[in-house]
Enzyme design. Sequence first.
Site, PDB file in Angstrom:
ATOM      1  N   LYS A 168      65.907   0.386 -40.655  1.00 26.59           N
ATOM      2  CA  LYS A 168      66.617   1.487 -39.995  1.00 26.59           C
ATOM      3  C   LYS A 168      67.898   1.001 -39.335  1.00 26.59           C
ATOM      4  O   LYS A 168      68.914   1.707 -39.328  1.00 26.59           O
ATOM      5  CB  LYS A 168      65.707   2.143 -38.960  1.00 26.59           C
ATOM      6  CG  LYS A 168      64.648   3.052 -39.566  1.00 26.59           C
ATOM      7  CD  LYS A 168      63.867   3.774 -38.484  1.00 26.59           C
ATOM      8  CE  LYS A 168      62.843   4.709 -39.105  1.00 26.59           C
ATOM      9  NZ  LYS A 168      62.029   5.393 -38.074  1.00 26.59           N
ATOM     10  N   ARG A 184      54.533  -3.237 -48.059  1.00 25.79           N
ATOM     11  CA  ARG A 184      55.734  -2.413 -47.951  1.00 25.79           C
ATOM     12  C   ARG A 184      56.402  -2.305 -49.313  1.00 25.79           C
ATOM     13  O   ARG A 184      56.268  -3.188 -50.152  1.00 25.79           O
ATOM     14  CB  ARG A 184      56.744  -3.054 -46.980  1.00 25.79           C
ATOM     15  CG  ARG A 184      56.359  -2.993 -45.542  1.00 25.79           C
ATOM     16  CD  ARG A 184      57.460  -3.600 -44.696  1.00 25.79           C
ATOM     17  NE  ARG A 184      58.726  -2.911 -44.926  1.00 25.79           N
ATOM     18  CZ  ARG A 184      59.622  -2.688 -43.959  1.00 25.79           C
ATOM     19  NH1 ARG A 184      59.398  -3.081 -42.743  1.00 25.79           N
ATOM     20  NH2 ARG A 184      60.740  -2.068 -44.241  1.00 25.79           N
ATOM     21  N   GLU A 199      58.482   8.147 -37.155  1.00 28.67           N
ATOM     22  CA  GLU A 199      59.237   8.327 -35.911  1.00 28.67           C
ATOM     23  C   GLU A 199      60.433   9.233 -36.230  1.00 28.67           C
ATOM     24  O   GLU A 199      61.145   8.986 -37.200  1.00 28.67           O
ATOM     25  CB  GLU A 199      59.738   6.995 -35.390  1.00 28.67           C
ATOM     26  CG  GLU A 199      58.658   6.024 -34.972  1.00 28.67           C
ATOM     27  CD  GLU A 199      59.254   4.701 -34.528  1.00 28.67           C
ATOM     28  OE1 GLU A 199      59.830   4.642 -33.424  1.00 28.67           O
ATOM     29  OE2 GLU A 199      59.172   3.727 -35.303  1.00 28.67           O
TER      30      GLU A 199
END
Length: 778
Positions: A492, A482, A262
């Site tokens: 984030k 992850r 993103e």
Amino acid sequence: MVEALDLFLKIGLDKRTAENTIANNKVTSNLIAVIIEANVTDGCERSTGNLLYTVATKFPANALLHRPKLLEYIVSSKIKTPAQVEAAFAFLTITGSEDLDINKFEEACGVGVEVSAEEIERTVYDMFEEKKSAILEQRYRTNVGDLFAHVRKKQPWADPKIVKQLIDSKIYELLGEKTAADNEKPVKKKKEKVIKVEEVKTTIEEEINPYSIFPAPEENYKVHTEVFFSDRPVLRACNSKETLEKHLKRTGGKVLTRFPPEPNGYLHIGHAKAMFVDFGLAKERGGGCYLRFDDTNPEAEKKEYIDHIEEIVSWMGWKPFKITYTSDYFQELYDLAVELIRRGHAYVDHQTGDEIKKYREEKRNSPWRDRPIAESLKLFNDMKNGLIEEGKATLRMKQDMQSDNFNMYDLIAYRIKFTPHPHAGDKWCVYPSYDYAHCIVDSLEDITHSLCTLEFETRRASYYWLLDALSLYQPYVWEYSRLNITNTVMSKRKLNRLVTENYVDGWDDPRLMTLAGLRRRGVTSSAINAFVRGIGITRSDGSTIRLELLEYHVREELNKTASRAMVVLHPLKVVITNLEPSSVIDLDAKKWPDAPNDDASSYYKVPFSNVVYIEQSDFRMKDSKDYYGLAPGKTVLLRYAFPIKCTEVVLSDDKKTVVEIHAEYDPFKKTKPKGVLHWVAEPSPGVDPLKVEVRLFDKLFLSENPGELDNWLDDLNPESKVIIPCAYAVPPLQFAEVDDKFQFERLGYFVADKDSTPEKLIFNRTVTLRDNYGKASK
């Protein structure tokens, strides 16, 4: 937006924070409203402005009625610290829309409480008395964060700056100067395991080729997953023979993957693993990897992030097959949404966000779930044409509200946003959700392997349900763990807070695990890729990798590539009494440990004069058997130069502080001392050596897993950045350029920073010389 920027700058926000704020429409509107409510449109003190920013971003939504009152207290300086504001939030969250009890509010927020320096000093004194024996035992290894927390508990409204000054002062008063033993890394005692450290188990084939676990494209006819429903047969998602043949014909049988970030922030080391998986698989199989920007939210995308992502992907050594945007497919996505409605698999819903959440929690169908298909088609067209207000309608997928999988509860496919899109312009006012768009675009781009992290595993059912409902080609989906690393945060939201609230110096602060920060710290992309390859492509969820393992790979790389140089961080003057003041001897120093004698390019020249400088920590008044530094009457070897023997020590007026050492050098090198010291000399009589600034970076957080702490910001390491403004360096370092990497002998690996100027070079410490990984893992 220009007016908003001026307004934010007037209240003391720095330019970067102000610009980042403007990129978020919601925060911008909130902050403007707060500034107007506080009546500070003409500006205010920076400390006040920072508190207003906190109110704009964190004020409890259920208590908006009381926001003006809190702002009144902030502007009048009755509430003036972040701790007081946080206490106000907690109180107002409980109060909600009820009447505000001013007395209880002021008591909860410490209004009118002035903690004097004497009271803070007394609290710090009492704490040191209580913990004195432990501090004396641990000395400079004492956890300063624990001392801070102890004082905060006793005096929550104390000025943190005064607290820090007093703690630092008391530690120095109690322990004195650091000794050589204090500077040595402690031998870690075994302790209870607080987080799971991943143990990678791989086959020999996987160690040689980590991508061997993935099937070939022509094998993509097998059942991907089984989707269980409460009211219909099990869906065994797979491609038909005809669908797969058409796909293979379009792609020529090549592997196609995608890296889909993103564009709403800077990439971190977790993205390095994703790149290694996505780009690496495509490269190993002779295929291609799309760099696809997942830009379905027009409010979050910024060109700064797009440019950064493209640049950092290239720096990491990857070359995209194509660069695409989800917005490139907006028309196809819309057309397929219409088809989904026609097939009876989607409907227009008028529930609010809170109502949708409540109904999903109760596993209840929306009142509009079974409306006629024709009605949903008309309403969806009205949504597209801007005839329905934002928030008044969404398009939802008709999945299974009774499923055991929360991600099958009629996910939203489209929502209304009257916001122009940075890439698609103002054509659209309806935008697809991630859950709707990403699987369809995977199919439209003929992705063979759709690879993502394990938190998306529960979305696999929705992914295949949608592709099956539209009769589209289905990629092979596989999830991996992850990448989590100790002593840092990578969400984030938390990273954005660290940056926007100035806990760090921007997205490329060398203490962050952003790829921009790691690069500025001097970490190479090849070291990062070696680290990622070393931990493997596993499915072990909830695991955390030790930071020391990354540092190990960084050392392995820099030991081979970084040229050597000598720098003295804390200079102590040594006068060579048997060398003429006017005499300067040019000596050869090695750039590399194994430099051949006949290769002049592997050496650099260093001057040796009658004034040299050594590290203050390399001198003691009392010698010992296990000490290899300089002491009165003792001889050490100056690296690449001569042995010197301390003959006299000059003390300051306090008769304790060493000001200068006198020594004699052995020009014939007859003595063979064990101790070898790095040093820097005056290049000519009376001229100081080259002065440089050195920044010593350490772990950003004290705890291994700070993200799990309620007050995670309290865990920030106060010693994570130490600036040495005037270190001495050998002359050749004056030619260093930004990003040049060096090993400063006996100190660590360093890189020339972008803040350097012709007048003053700045070097960042990348990593120390000592390898802690092996010890930590024993």
